[in-house]
Write a protein that holds these residues in place. Structure first.
Motif, mmCIF file in Angstrom:
data_model
loop_
_atom_site.group_PDB
_atom_site.id
_atom_site.type_symbol
_atom_site.label_atom_id
_atom_site.label_comp_id
_atom_site.label_asym_id
_atom_site.label_seq_id
_atom_site.Cartn_x
_atom_site.Cartn_y
_atom_site.Cartn_z
ATOM 1 N N GLY A 2 0.815 -1.203 0.000
ATOM 2 C CA GLY A 2 0.000 0.000 0.000
ATOM 3 C C GLY A 2 0.853 1.258 0.000
ATOM 4 O O GLY A 2 2.073 1.232 0.120
ATOM 5 N N ASN A 3 0.193 2.363 -0.121
ATOM 6 C CA ASN A 3 0.873 3.650 -0.095
ATOM 7 C C ASN A 3 0.831 4.180 1.333
ATOM 8 O O ASN A 3 -0.066 4.907 1.713
ATOM 9 N N HIS A 4 1.793 3.800 2.124
ATOM 10 C CA HIS A 4 1.824 4.171 3.534
ATOM 11 C C HIS A 4 2.249 5.632 3.671
ATOM 12 O O HIS A 4 3.226 6.059 3.057
ATOM 13 N N PRO A 5 1.565 6.437 4.486
ATOM 14 C CA PRO A 5 1.882 7.867 4.578
ATOM 15 C C PRO A 5 3.239 8.165 5.218
ATOM 16 O O PRO A 5 3.780 9.240 5.010
ATOM 17 N N GLN A 6 3.784 7.245 5.987
ATOM 18 C CA GLN A 6 5.064 7.511 6.644
ATOM 19 C C GLN A 6 6.255 6.934 5.880
ATOM 20 O O GLN A 6 7.361 6.891 6.401
ATOM 21 N N ARG A 7 6.052 6.484 4.665
ATOM 22 C CA ARG A 7 7.139 5.895 3.890
ATOM 23 C C ARG A 7 8.200 6.931 3.515
ATOM 24 O O ARG A 7 9.397 6.680 3.649
ATOM 25 N N THR A 8 7.793 8.095 3.053
ATOM 26 C CA THR A 8 8.752 9.112 2.625
ATOM 27 C C THR A 8 9.618 9.611 3.787
ATOM 28 O O THR A 8 10.837 9.684 3.641
ATOM 29 N N PRO A 9 9.058 9.946 4.962
ATOM 30 C CA PRO A 9 9.930 10.345 6.079
ATOM 31 C C PRO A 9 10.868 9.224 6.521
ATOM 32 O O PRO A 9 12.013 9.482 6.900
ATOM 33 N N PHE A 10 10.418 7.985 6.443
ATOM 34 C CA PHE A 10 11.279 6.862 6.803
ATOM 35 C C PHE A 10 12.471 6.769 5.858
ATOM 36 O O PHE A 10 13.616 6.600 6.293
ATOM 37 N N TYR A 11 12.223 6.883 4.559
ATOM 38 C CA TYR A 11 13.321 6.853 3.596
ATOM 39 C C TYR A 11 14.254 8.042 3.795
ATOM 40 O O TYR A 11 15.469 7.933 3.620
ATOM 41 N N GLY A 12 13.698 9.187 4.140
ATOM 42 C CA GLY A 12 14.535 10.355 4.409
ATOM 43 C C GLY A 12 15.452 10.133 5.598
ATOM 44 O O GLY A 12 16.632 10.494 5.570
ATOM 45 N N MET A 13 14.922 9.528 6.655
ATOM 46 C CA MET A 13 15.768 9.221 7.827
ATOM 47 C C MET A 13 16.853 8.218 7.468
ATOM 48 O O MET A 13 17.991 8.333 7.926
ATOM 49 N N LEU A 14 16.511 7.229 6.659
ATOM 50 C CA LEU A 14 17.523 6.263 6.220
ATOM 51 C C LEU A 14 18.628 6.947 5.415
ATOM 52 O O LEU A 14 19.812 6.616 5.561
ATOM 53 N N MET A 15 18.247 7.896 4.585
ATOM 54 C CA MET A 15 19.249 8.623 3.798
ATOM 55 C C MET A 15 20.168 9.432 4.699
ATOM 56 O O MET A 15 21.386 9.460 4.499
ATOM 57 N N MET A 16 19.598 10.097 5.701
ATOM 58 C CA MET A 16 20.431 10.889 6.612
ATOM 59 C C MET A 16 21.354 9.992 7.437
ATOM 60 O O MET A 16 22.535 10.312 7.627
ATOM 61 N N LEU A 17 20.842 8.885 7.936
ATOM 62 C CA LEU A 17 21.679 7.966 8.701
ATOM 63 C C LEU A 17 22.781 7.362 7.847
ATOM 64 O O LEU A 17 23.926 7.211 8.301
ATOM 65 N N THR A 18 22.454 7.033 6.599
ATOM 66 C CA THR A 18 23.466 6.501 5.686
ATOM 67 C C THR A 18 24.566 7.526 5.451
ATOM 68 O O THR A 18 25.759 7.183 5.441
ATOM 69 N N ALA A 19 24.200 8.778 5.276
ATOM 70 C CA ALA A 19 25.193 9.826 5.062
ATOM 71 C C ALA A 19 26.091 9.987 6.288
ATOM 72 O O ALA A 19 27.309 10.136 6.157
ATOM 73 N N MET A 20 25.510 9.933 7.482
ATOM 74 C CA MET A 20 26.316 10.094 8.694
ATOM 75 C C MET A 20 27.263 8.915 8.908
ATOM 76 O O MET A 20 28.440 9.106 9.232
ATOM 77 N N ILE A 21 26.771 7.710 8.717
ATOM 78 C CA ILE A 21 27.605 6.532 8.944
ATOM 79 C C ILE A 21 28.693 6.426 7.873
ATOM 80 O O ILE A 21 29.846 6.115 8.172
ATOM 81 N N THR A 22 28.351 6.731 6.633
ATOM 82 C CA THR A 22 29.339 6.692 5.561
ATOM 83 C C THR A 22 30.387 7.784 5.747
ATOM 84 O O THR A 22 31.547 7.606 5.376
ATOM 85 N N GLY A 23 29.997 8.894 6.339
ATOM 86 C CA GLY A 23 30.949 9.974 6.609
ATOM 87 C C GLY A 23 32.077 9.546 7.529
ATOM 88 O O GLY A 23 33.196 10.050 7.425
ATOM 89 N N LEU A 24 31.805 8.602 8.420
ATOM 90 C CA LEU A 24 32.871 8.076 9.275
ATOM 91 C C LEU A 24 33.918 7.343 8.447
ATOM 92 O O LEU A 24 35.117 7.436 8.713
#
Length: 58
Positions: A2-24
């Motif tokens: 389904g088209n879950h309303p919280q999917r986009t913020p979840f993907y955004g958080m994953l992108m930010m966490l990926t950027a922070m962890i990869t920055g290390l």
């Protein structure tokens, strides 16, 4: 799936966490030019993630 309303913020958080962890890891790269390019790419990824996460909270 389904088209879950919280999917986009979840993907955004994953992108930010990926950027922070990869920055290390990027800090250990041997060439300064490569580090700068990687940090700029991670900045763009984190900014896109931030916008995806907080786009509906105005």
């Amino acid at each position: 799936m389904g088209n879950h309303p919280q999917r986009t913020p979840f993907y955004g958080m994953l992108m930010m966490l990926t950027a922070m962890i990869t920055g290390l890891w990027v800090g250990d790269l041997p060439w300064p030019g490569l580090r700068v390019a990687a940090y700029l790419a991670l900045l763009a990824l984190a900014l896109a993630g931030f916008l995806m996460t907080f786009r509906d909270y105005s």
